[in-house]
Design a protein around this motif. Structure first.
Motif, PDB file in Angstrom:
ATOM      1  N   GLU A   1       0.838  -1.198   0.000  1.00 45.59           N
ATOM      2  CA  GLU A   1       0.000   0.000   0.000  1.00 45.59           C
ATOM      3  C   GLU A   1       0.871   1.245   0.000  1.00 45.59           C
ATOM      4  O   GLU A   1       1.938   1.281   0.623  1.00 45.59           O
ATOM      5  CB  GLU A   1      -0.924  -0.008   1.220  1.00 45.59           C
ATOM      6  N   GLU A   2       0.419   2.258  -0.703  1.00 39.25           N
ATOM      7  CA  GLU A   2       1.085   3.559  -0.700  1.00 39.25           C
ATOM      8  C   GLU A   2       0.282   4.507   0.180  1.00 39.25           C
ATOM      9  O   GLU A   2      -0.932   4.648   0.014  1.00 39.25           O
ATOM     10  CB  GLU A   2       1.200   4.131  -2.112  1.00 39.25           C
ATOM     11  N   ILE A   3       0.971   5.159   1.131  1.00 33.33           N
ATOM     12  CA  ILE A   3       0.317   6.030   2.102  1.00 33.33           C
ATOM     13  C   ILE A   3       0.861   7.444   1.946  1.00 33.33           C
ATOM     14  O   ILE A   3       2.071   7.637   1.765  1.00 33.33           O
ATOM     15  CB  ILE A   3       0.558   5.519   3.541  1.00 33.33           C
ATOM     16  N   ALA A   4      -0.014   8.419   2.025  1.00 35.27           N
ATOM     17  CA  ALA A   4       0.409   9.824   1.937  1.00 35.27           C
ATOM     18  C   ALA A   4       1.353  10.161   3.086  1.00 35.27           C
ATOM     19  O   ALA A   4       1.267   9.590   4.177  1.00 35.27           O
ATOM     20  CB  ALA A   4      -0.805  10.744   1.971  1.00 35.27           C
ATOM     21  N   GLY A   5       2.266  11.096   2.837  1.00 36.83           N
ATOM     22  CA  GLY A   5       3.258  11.456   3.843  1.00 36.83           C
ATOM     23  C   GLY A   5       2.667  11.965   5.134  1.00 36.83           C
ATOM     24  O   GLY A   5       3.287  11.835   6.205  1.00 36.83           O
ATOM     25  N   ASP A   6       1.449  12.558   5.086  1.00 35.72           N
ATOM     26  CA  ASP A   6       0.808  13.038   6.309  1.00 35.72           C
ATOM     27  C   ASP A   6      -0.079  11.968   6.942  1.00 35.72           C
ATOM     28  O   ASP A   6      -0.787  12.246   7.911  1.00 35.72           O
ATOM     29  CB  ASP A   6      -0.014  14.299   6.026  1.00 35.72           C
ATOM     30  N   CYS A   7      -0.049  10.756   6.389  1.00 41.76           N
ATOM     31  CA  CYS A   7      -0.814   9.607   6.909  1.00 41.76           C
ATOM     32  C   CYS A   7      -2.322   9.824   6.836  1.00 41.76           C
ATOM     33  O   CYS A   7      -3.080   9.204   7.591  1.00 41.76           O
ATOM     34  CB  CYS A   7      -0.400   9.270   8.353  1.00 41.76           C
ATOM     35  N   SER A   8      -2.766  10.695   5.918  1.00 40.29           N
ATOM     36  CA  SER A   8      -4.202  10.980   5.830  1.00 40.29           C
ATOM     37  C   SER A   8      -4.941   9.978   4.950  1.00 40.29           C
ATOM     38  O   SER A   8      -6.106   9.661   5.197  1.00 40.29           O
ATOM     39  CB  SER A   8      -4.424  12.398   5.309  1.00 40.29           C
ATOM     40  N   THR A   9      -4.284   9.496   3.911  1.00 39.65           N
ATOM     41  CA  THR A   9      -4.947   8.587   2.973  1.00 39.65           C
ATOM     42  C   THR A   9      -3.977   7.494   2.540  1.00 39.65           C
ATOM     43  O   THR A   9      -2.766   7.590   2.764  1.00 39.65           O
ATOM     44  CB  THR A   9      -5.443   9.338   1.723  1.00 39.65           C
ATOM     45  N   GLY A  10      -4.511   6.469   1.902  1.00 39.10           N
ATOM     46  CA  GLY A  10      -3.681   5.393   1.386  1.00 39.10           C
ATOM     47  C   GLY A  10      -4.432   4.608   0.333  1.00 39.10           C
ATOM     48  O   GLY A  10      -5.666   4.638   0.268  1.00 39.10           O
ATOM     49  N   LYS A  11      -3.682   3.905  -0.492  1.00 39.28           N
ATOM     50  CA  LYS A  11      -4.327   3.068  -1.503  1.00 39.28           C
ATOM     51  C   LYS A  11      -3.383   1.926  -1.859  1.00 39.28           C
ATOM     52  O   LYS A  11      -2.156   2.028  -1.749  1.00 39.28           O
ATOM     53  CB  LYS A  11      -4.686   3.867  -2.750  1.00 39.28           C
ATOM     54  N   VAL A  12      -3.949   0.811  -2.297  1.00 41.20           N
ATOM     55  CA  VAL A  12      -3.175  -0.357  -2.688  1.00 41.20           C
ATOM     56  C   VAL A  12      -2.589  -0.123  -4.083  1.00 41.20           C
ATOM     57  O   VAL A  12      -3.299   0.280  -5.004  1.00 41.20           O
ATOM     58  CB  VAL A  12      -4.057  -1.624  -2.686  1.00 41.20           C
ATOM     59  N   VAL A  13      -1.267  -0.384  -4.232  1.00 43.93           N
ATOM     60  CA  VAL A  13      -0.623  -0.230  -5.540  1.00 43.93           C
ATOM     61  C   VAL A  13      -0.257  -1.586  -6.137  1.00 43.93           C
ATOM     62  O   VAL A  13      -0.137  -1.708  -7.365  1.00 43.93           O
ATOM     63  CB  VAL A  13       0.629   0.666  -5.446  1.00 43.93           C
ATOM     64  N   LEU A  14      -0.026  -2.607  -5.292  1.00 42.87           N
ATOM     65  CA  LEU A  14       0.230  -3.957  -5.756  1.00 42.87           C
ATOM     66  C   LEU A  14      -0.591  -4.918  -4.912  1.00 42.87           C
ATOM     67  O   LEU A  14      -0.558  -4.843  -3.683  1.00 42.87           O
ATOM     68  CB  LEU A  14       1.723  -4.311  -5.642  1.00 42.87           C
ATOM     69  N   ARG A  15      -1.294  -5.815  -5.536  1.00 41.03           N
ATOM     70  CA  ARG A  15      -2.137  -6.747  -4.801  1.00 41.03           C
ATOM     71  C   ARG A  15      -1.899  -8.179  -5.273  1.00 41.03           C
ATOM     72  O   ARG A  15      -1.173  -8.416  -6.234  1.00 41.03           O
ATOM     73  CB  ARG A  15      -3.617  -6.361  -4.929  1.00 41.03           C
ATOM     74  N   ASP A  16      -2.511  -9.138  -4.544  1.00 43.00           N
ATOM     75  CA  ASP A  16      -2.407 -10.568  -4.868  1.00 43.00           C
ATOM     76  C   ASP A  16      -0.949 -11.035  -4.882  1.00 43.00           C
ATOM     77  O   ASP A  16      -0.507 -11.763  -5.779  1.00 43.00           O
ATOM     78  CB  ASP A  16      -3.067 -10.869  -6.224  1.00 43.00           C
TER      79      ASP A  16
END
Length: 582
Positions: free
Chosen positions: A530-545
């Motif tokens: 997962e990639e997380i914003a530097g301020d830890c406010s949001t995140g999203k999966v960039v590689l799965r499975d």
């Protein structure tokens, strides 16, 4: 009897009820409020009031009314409109002026937005720039007005804000009280550690004293036995000599005397030897360092404060969409390995030089990313955990089993041990930045910031902050820690203060920073990165499975992401995965 020039008081009638000549007589309205009714001889269009001669004269002189438009008796309206009836009613002023207690508030200055009494008007609001109004003349406009609705709405908004702020303060105080509960627990735990250490030192001192006591008792027993034997032997010999002397057995007496002479010399030597015992008297002298420490102590510790004040949340960082493509795999198994690889730490010294730790084979390995092969391997006598670059030719490795940090030099496809640094616990994660080392520890769970000499600069601990902090990564602004038990990524500043947290993980492990300040984290349980914003406010999966991703490293120059797997299957664990994220 009627007074000349005056009329008998009557109740004021509206135009609809006027009938007689007297009823058509128009009276001075100001006088009608305060005293005798006098005929009107003029009319003020601004005040909408009929005035007698005296009031007309006063009206022309008074600062507030001298510019009003006045009509004479011939021009003034004879019938009073319903709008003019209101000023004729009795005043209902009940609020005293805060500056002139005996005066009631009757006026309002539009320019200064101020409620005034007569004294205020006369002394401070006489200038031509002040637009002062008599309140009864303007008050009928506020009933059901927009101003009334706006004020009620504003009051209601403030009331709701107060209610919400009250709830927020209650929550913050509850969190503060909860943190103080942990503080009290930590104080007791620290005191227990102190007591245990003092008890240990006390036992050592008692054991030393008991050993001396036993030695003294042993020596005393030896002395007593020797003295008893000498005394007994001397008594037996003395009795024999006296008996032989009485019986005049000269031969036997002669021999007994010679035996006694030898015995005396022997016993004199033995007694003299016993006198040579250096028996000492003991006193207790407290450890000066402990005494000085206790005398200088002003508290058992200090409180670290972290603000719980409600702040506006940082703007959400819009994580850009990344293009992902698999670049291949790198086999990290070598002929020196005796077990399946378990790569649990990695760092890049240069874009083509990757250093990894293999805890199953107690080894640190050098990987050439261009040839995609292991070019050097350093065997250790304990298992390594994490690794961090110090310079382009040096890295540091945590050795939890020995509570050490090992520094390794890297040159010409060779890894060489340099110095080690002792730390106060089982260190796991490590990151080096700005000449400082950041370490994570499991038991007790804590984070430490040290200089390169091993001096602890800052310690961060607390059950509400860390539980199992595994990996750390740093830049000049922030420290990021993955805690697999709390399922969080915690962001701290270099003073050790928590400034952010991201909780959207299930089992976060390896962690690395991107060149744009975002954080990549392996979620081993969810099988993704997962990639997380530097301020830890949001995140999203960039590689799965993926196959239980564990350690991770990002190369800014090539946009490549390297990560290991931990499945206990050699087909996954013996290879590093390489993806390009752009």
């Amino acid at each position: 009897m009627a007074v000349p020039g005056k009329k008998v008081h009557k109740t004021f009638s509206s135009p609809s009820t006027m009938g007689s000549d007297e009823d058509h007589q128009v009276y001075c309205q100001p006088c009608d409020r305060d005293g005798p009714r006098l005929p009107a001889h003029g009319y003020c269009k601004d005040c909408r009031e009929h005035l007698c001669d005296t009031c007309v004269a006063a009206h022309k002189k008074h600062t507030l009314s001298r510019h009003h438009t006045l009509l004479d008796k011939n021009s003034m309206p004879e019938i009073i409109s319903s709008a003019s009836i209101h000023p004729c009613q009795l005043d209902n002023f009940t609020k005293p002026c805060p500056r002139h207690i005996k005066e009631m508030i009757k006026f309002y200055c539009q320019n200064h937005k101020a409620l005034l009494c007569s004294v205020c008007v006369t002394l401070e609001h006489t200038g031509t720039s002040c637009n002062v109004n008599y309140i009864p003349n303007i008050s009928d406009k506020v009933i059901n007005s927009k101003e009334l609705q706006d004020i009620l709405k504003a009051m209601n908004t403030i009331n709701e804000q107060c209610h919400k702020k009250s709830e927020d303060v209650m929550k913050i105080i509850a969190k503060s009280n909860s943190s103080l509960t942990y503080v009290l627990s930590d104080i007791k735990k620290f005191r227990k550690e102190i007591n245990q250490r003092l008890d240990e030192l006390e036992r050592h001192a008692e054991d030393a004293a008991n050993a001396i006591l036993q030695e003294n008792n042993k020596n005393l027993k030896t002395v007593q036995t020797t003295f008893n034997d000498v005394t007994k032997s001397l008594k037996t010999s003395s009795d024999a000599i006296e008996h032989l002397n009485t019986s005049k057995e000269a031969d036997k007496l002669y021999m007994e005397l010679k035996y006694a002479e030898r015995m005396i010399k022997d016993y004199e030597t033995r007694v003299h030897h016993l006198e040579a015992y250096d028996v000492k008297k003991y006193t207790f002298k407290p450890n000066k360092a402990i005494s000085t420490l206790l005398n200088n102590l002003r508290s058992v510790g200090t409180f670290t404060e972290n603000s719980l004040k409600q702040q506006s949340p940082p703007p959400a960082v819009d994580l850009k969409s990344r293009q992902t493509s698999q670049e291949g795999k790198i086999c990290v198994e070598t002929s020196k390995d005796k077990d399946i690889c378990r790569i649990i730490g990695m760092t890049l010294l240069t874009p083509d030089l990757l250093i990894i730790t293999d805890c199953n084979n107690d080894a640190v390995k050098m990987v050439d990313t261009c040839s995609q092969s292991v070019t050097a391997q350093l065997k250790l006598d304990t298992w390594p955990q994490d690794v961090s670059s110090v310079t382009r030719t040096e890295c540091s490795v945590t050795l939890p089993g020995k509570q050490n940090i090992l520094f390794i030099s890297v040159s010409s496809n060779k890894l060489k041990k340099k110095q080690t640094l002792k730390v106060d616990g089982d260190c796991y994660g490590i990151s080096c930045c700005q000449g400082k080392l950041v370490l994570s520890f499991y038991d007790p769970a804590k984070l430490q910031i040290l200089d390169t000499n091993g001096t602890v600069l800052t310690t961060v601990r607390g059950e509400n902050i860390f539980s199992r902090p595994g990996y750390v990564t740093t830049n000049t602004n922030s420290i990021y820690v993955s805690d697999w038990e709390m399922q969080t990524i915690t962001r701290l500043n270099w003073q050790g203060e928590v400034i952010g947290s991201y909780g959207g993980m299930t089992r976060p492990r390896g962690i690395t920073l991107s060149d744009d300040g975002t954080v990549f984290v392996c979620d081993r349980k969810r099988n993704d990165i997962e990639e997380i914003a530097g301020d830890c406010s949001t995140g999203k999966v960039v590689l799965r499975d993926l196959n239980e991703p564990f350690a991770v490293c990002r190369c800014a120059e090539t946009s490549k992401l390297y990560f290991s797997c931990h499945t206990w299957k050699d087909k996954h664990d013996n290879k590093l995965q390489v993806f390009k994220l752009s």
